[in-house]
Write a protein that holds these residues in place. Structure first.
Motif, mmCIF file in Angstrom:
data_model
loop_
_atom_site.group_PDB
_atom_site.id
_atom_site.type_symbol
_atom_site.label_atom_id
_atom_site.label_comp_id
_atom_site.label_asym_id
_atom_site.label_seq_id
_atom_site.Cartn_x
_atom_site.Cartn_y
_atom_site.Cartn_z
ATOM 1 N N THR A 122 0.767 -1.003 -0.038
ATOM 2 C CA THR A 122 0.083 -0.240 -0.008
ATOM 3 C C THR A 122 0.849 1.230 -0.165
ATOM 4 O O THR A 122 0.351 2.268 -0.325
ATOM 5 C CB THR A 122 -1.035 0.143 1.258
ATOM 6 O OG1 THR A 122 -0.313 0.052 2.438
ATOM 7 C CG2 THR A 122 -1.887 -1.116 1.110
ATOM 8 N N ASN A 123 2.058 1.273 0.350
ATOM 9 C CA ASN A 123 3.038 2.281 0.077
ATOM 10 C C ASN A 123 3.093 2.790 -1.056
ATOM 11 O O ASN A 123 3.387 2.351 -2.204
ATOM 12 C CB ASN A 123 4.418 1.812 0.755
ATOM 13 C CG ASN A 123 4.528 1.749 2.211
ATOM 14 O OD1 ASN A 123 3.552 1.715 2.933
ATOM 15 N ND2 ASN A 123 6.032 1.757 2.741
ATOM 16 N N PRO A 124 3.076 4.314 -1.148
ATOM 17 C CA PRO A 124 3.266 4.919 -2.620
ATOM 18 C C PRO A 124 4.587 4.708 -2.909
ATOM 19 O O PRO A 124 5.502 4.747 -2.197
ATOM 20 C CB PRO A 124 2.569 6.423 -2.107
ATOM 21 C CG PRO A 124 3.080 6.532 -0.691
ATOM 22 C CD PRO A 124 2.906 5.175 -0.207
ATOM 23 N N ILE A 125 4.706 4.769 -4.253
ATOM 24 C CA ILE A 125 6.097 4.431 -4.931
ATOM 25 C C ILE A 125 6.515 5.786 -4.999
ATOM 26 O O ILE A 125 5.870 6.896 -5.535
ATOM 27 C CB ILE A 125 6.050 3.722 -6.258
ATOM 28 C CG1 ILE A 125 5.142 2.422 -5.984
ATOM 29 C CG2 ILE A 125 7.402 3.743 -7.019
ATOM 30 C CD1 ILE A 125 6.111 1.548 -5.312
ATOM 31 N N ASP A 126 7.911 6.168 -4.697
ATOM 32 C CA ASP A 126 8.496 7.582 -4.895
ATOM 33 C C ASP A 126 9.113 7.734 -6.207
ATOM 34 O O ASP A 126 9.050 7.019 -7.161
ATOM 35 C CB ASP A 126 9.469 7.723 -3.916
ATOM 36 C CG ASP A 126 10.773 6.892 -4.020
ATOM 37 O OD1 ASP A 126 11.291 6.418 -5.168
ATOM 38 O OD2 ASP A 126 11.561 7.056 -2.869
ATOM 39 N N ALA A 127 9.730 8.863 -6.561
ATOM 40 C CA ALA A 127 10.117 9.216 -7.623
ATOM 41 C C ALA A 127 11.281 8.274 -8.349
ATOM 42 O O ALA A 127 11.441 8.173 -9.594
ATOM 43 C CB ALA A 127 10.720 10.709 -7.843
ATOM 44 N N ASN A 128 12.108 7.507 -7.491
ATOM 45 C CA ASN A 128 13.015 6.598 -7.789
ATOM 46 C C ASN A 128 12.388 5.271 -7.942
ATOM 47 O O ASN A 128 13.052 4.290 -8.445
ATOM 48 C CB ASN A 128 14.029 6.419 -6.887
ATOM 49 C CG ASN A 128 14.985 7.877 -6.819
ATOM 50 O OD1 ASN A 128 15.246 8.305 -7.902
ATOM 51 N ND2 ASN A 128 15.040 8.260 -5.820
ATOM 52 N N GLY A 129 11.069 4.985 -7.848
ATOM 53 C CA GLY A 129 10.668 3.756 -7.998
ATOM 54 C C GLY A 129 10.594 2.979 -6.637
ATOM 55 O O GLY A 129 10.440 1.684 -6.794
ATOM 56 N N PHE A 130 10.811 3.698 -5.513
ATOM 57 C CA PHE A 130 11.012 2.799 -4.421
ATOM 58 C C PHE A 130 9.931 2.862 -3.401
ATOM 59 O O PHE A 130 8.979 3.964 -3.653
ATOM 60 C CB PHE A 130 12.097 3.618 -3.355
ATOM 61 C CG PHE A 130 13.589 3.565 -4.077
ATOM 62 C CD1 PHE A 130 13.954 2.490 -4.905
ATOM 63 C CD2 PHE A 130 14.197 4.457 -3.737
ATOM 64 C CE1 PHE A 130 15.238 2.404 -5.435
ATOM 65 C CE2 PHE A 130 15.743 4.542 -4.302
ATOM 66 C CZ PHE A 130 16.043 3.596 -5.208
ATOM 67 N N SER A 131 9.547 1.683 -2.831
ATOM 68 C CA SER A 131 8.342 1.528 -1.755
ATOM 69 C C SER A 131 8.426 2.252 -0.406
ATOM 70 O O SER A 131 7.485 2.095 0.139
ATOM 71 C CB SER A 131 7.798 0.204 -1.925
ATOM 72 O OG SER A 131 8.239 -0.581 -2.998
ATOM 73 N N GLY A 132 9.598 2.252 -0.041
ATOM 74 C CA GLY A 132 9.774 2.851 1.318
ATOM 75 C C GLY A 132 9.324 1.822 2.219
ATOM 76 O O GLY A 132 8.920 1.941 3.232
ATOM 77 N N VAL A 133 10.237 0.551 2.142
ATOM 78 C CA VAL A 133 9.858 -0.642 2.976
ATOM 79 C C VAL A 133 11.200 -1.391 3.422
ATOM 80 O O VAL A 133 12.146 -1.328 2.604
ATOM 81 C CB VAL A 133 9.130 -1.537 2.122
ATOM 82 C CG1 VAL A 133 7.797 -1.245 1.950
ATOM 83 C CG2 VAL A 133 9.664 -2.005 0.660
ATOM 84 N N ILE A 134 11.125 -2.008 4.602
ATOM 85 C CA ILE A 134 12.239 -2.807 4.681
ATOM 86 C C ILE A 134 12.217 -4.260 3.791
ATOM 87 O O ILE A 134 11.175 -4.481 3.277
ATOM 88 C CB ILE A 134 12.401 -3.375 6.198
ATOM 89 C CG1 ILE A 134 10.923 -4.358 6.779
ATOM 90 C CG2 ILE A 134 12.339 -2.151 7.174
ATOM 91 C CD1 ILE A 134 11.051 -4.820 7.937
ATOM 92 N N HIS A 135 13.268 -4.697 3.674
ATOM 93 C CA HIS A 135 13.498 -5.895 2.920
ATOM 94 C C HIS A 135 13.292 -7.293 3.638
ATOM 95 O O HIS A 135 12.693 -8.325 2.940
ATOM 96 C CB HIS A 135 14.619 -5.977 1.893
ATOM 97 C CG HIS A 135 14.506 -4.879 0.728
ATOM 98 N ND1 HIS A 135 15.261 -4.626 -0.002
ATOM 99 C CD2 HIS A 135 13.438 -4.003 0.518
ATOM 100 C CE1 HIS A 135 14.829 -3.841 -1.123
ATOM 101 N NE2 HIS A 135 13.844 -3.422 -0.554
#
Length: 185
Positions: A122-135
């Motif tokens: 559900t996290n929005p994807i940022d300008a670099n295509g990242f989800s802002g999540v731990i892996h």
């Protein structure tokens, strides 16, 4: 420099390498959530976000970034509430948390991991295509160093790290040593 600045520098060092890694990969998907088929009993510790996956000629090609840079600094001591923190150099994608005190109830860690791995995407994807999540996060285990678990902070913010430390502080653990103990000698 304060603790937050160290975290920002470490995260930025990792993200720069991840951006370079993705520049070389024009197709495929980033940060795909997998459920590993291993001996772990609890699902949260089986979850793993792969850096990159693509199909080439019908063959799956999973690829992980192997960062070779981190922000080096001498051991630094901080306090967060009652928690004494020893911050050693670490890789953002392989950060060990070590305690002398045994960790028996890990519900707090499972809740933290569930929030920050974003199982529902559900996290929005940022300008670099990242989800802002731990892996991923590992189950705490007793090692030669003490009780230890490891987090791949992936593209998660510094706030994920801070929130984890607040959770540790709330458990009354007292002291934590942070570093990439096996990756940095």
């Amino acid at each position: 420099m304060d603790f937050i600045e160290f975290l920002k520098q470490q995260r930025e060092c990792y993200l720069k390498q991840l951006i370079e890694f993705y520049r070389e990969r024009q197709s495929g998907a980033k940060e795909i959530l997998l459920v590993l088929d291993n001996d772990e009993e609890e699902r949260i510790f089986k979850l793993y976000r792969l850096d990159h996956y693509e199909q080439i000629d019908g063959e799956g090609r999973p690829t992980e970034l192997g960062p070779n840079r981190y922000t080096n600094h001498p051991k630094i001591l901080f306090k967060l509430g009652d928690l004494s923190i020893e911050l050693n150099p670490f890789y953002w994608h392989g950060c060990d948390f070590v305690f002398e005190k045994e960790i028996q109830n890990i519900e707090w860690l499972k809740l933290w991991a569930t929030k920050w791995i974003d199982v529902e995407d559900t996290n929005p994807i940022d300008a670099n295509g990242f989800s802002g999540v731990i892996h991923n996060v590992t189950r705490p285990l007793q090692t030669n160093n003490g009780w230890q678990f490891t987090v791949d902070f992936g593209t998660a913010s510094e706030e994920s790290f801070n929130e984890l430390l607040r959770c540790i502080n709330e458990r009354g653990i007292g002291e934590v040593r942070i570093g990439s103990l096996e990756m940095i000698q």
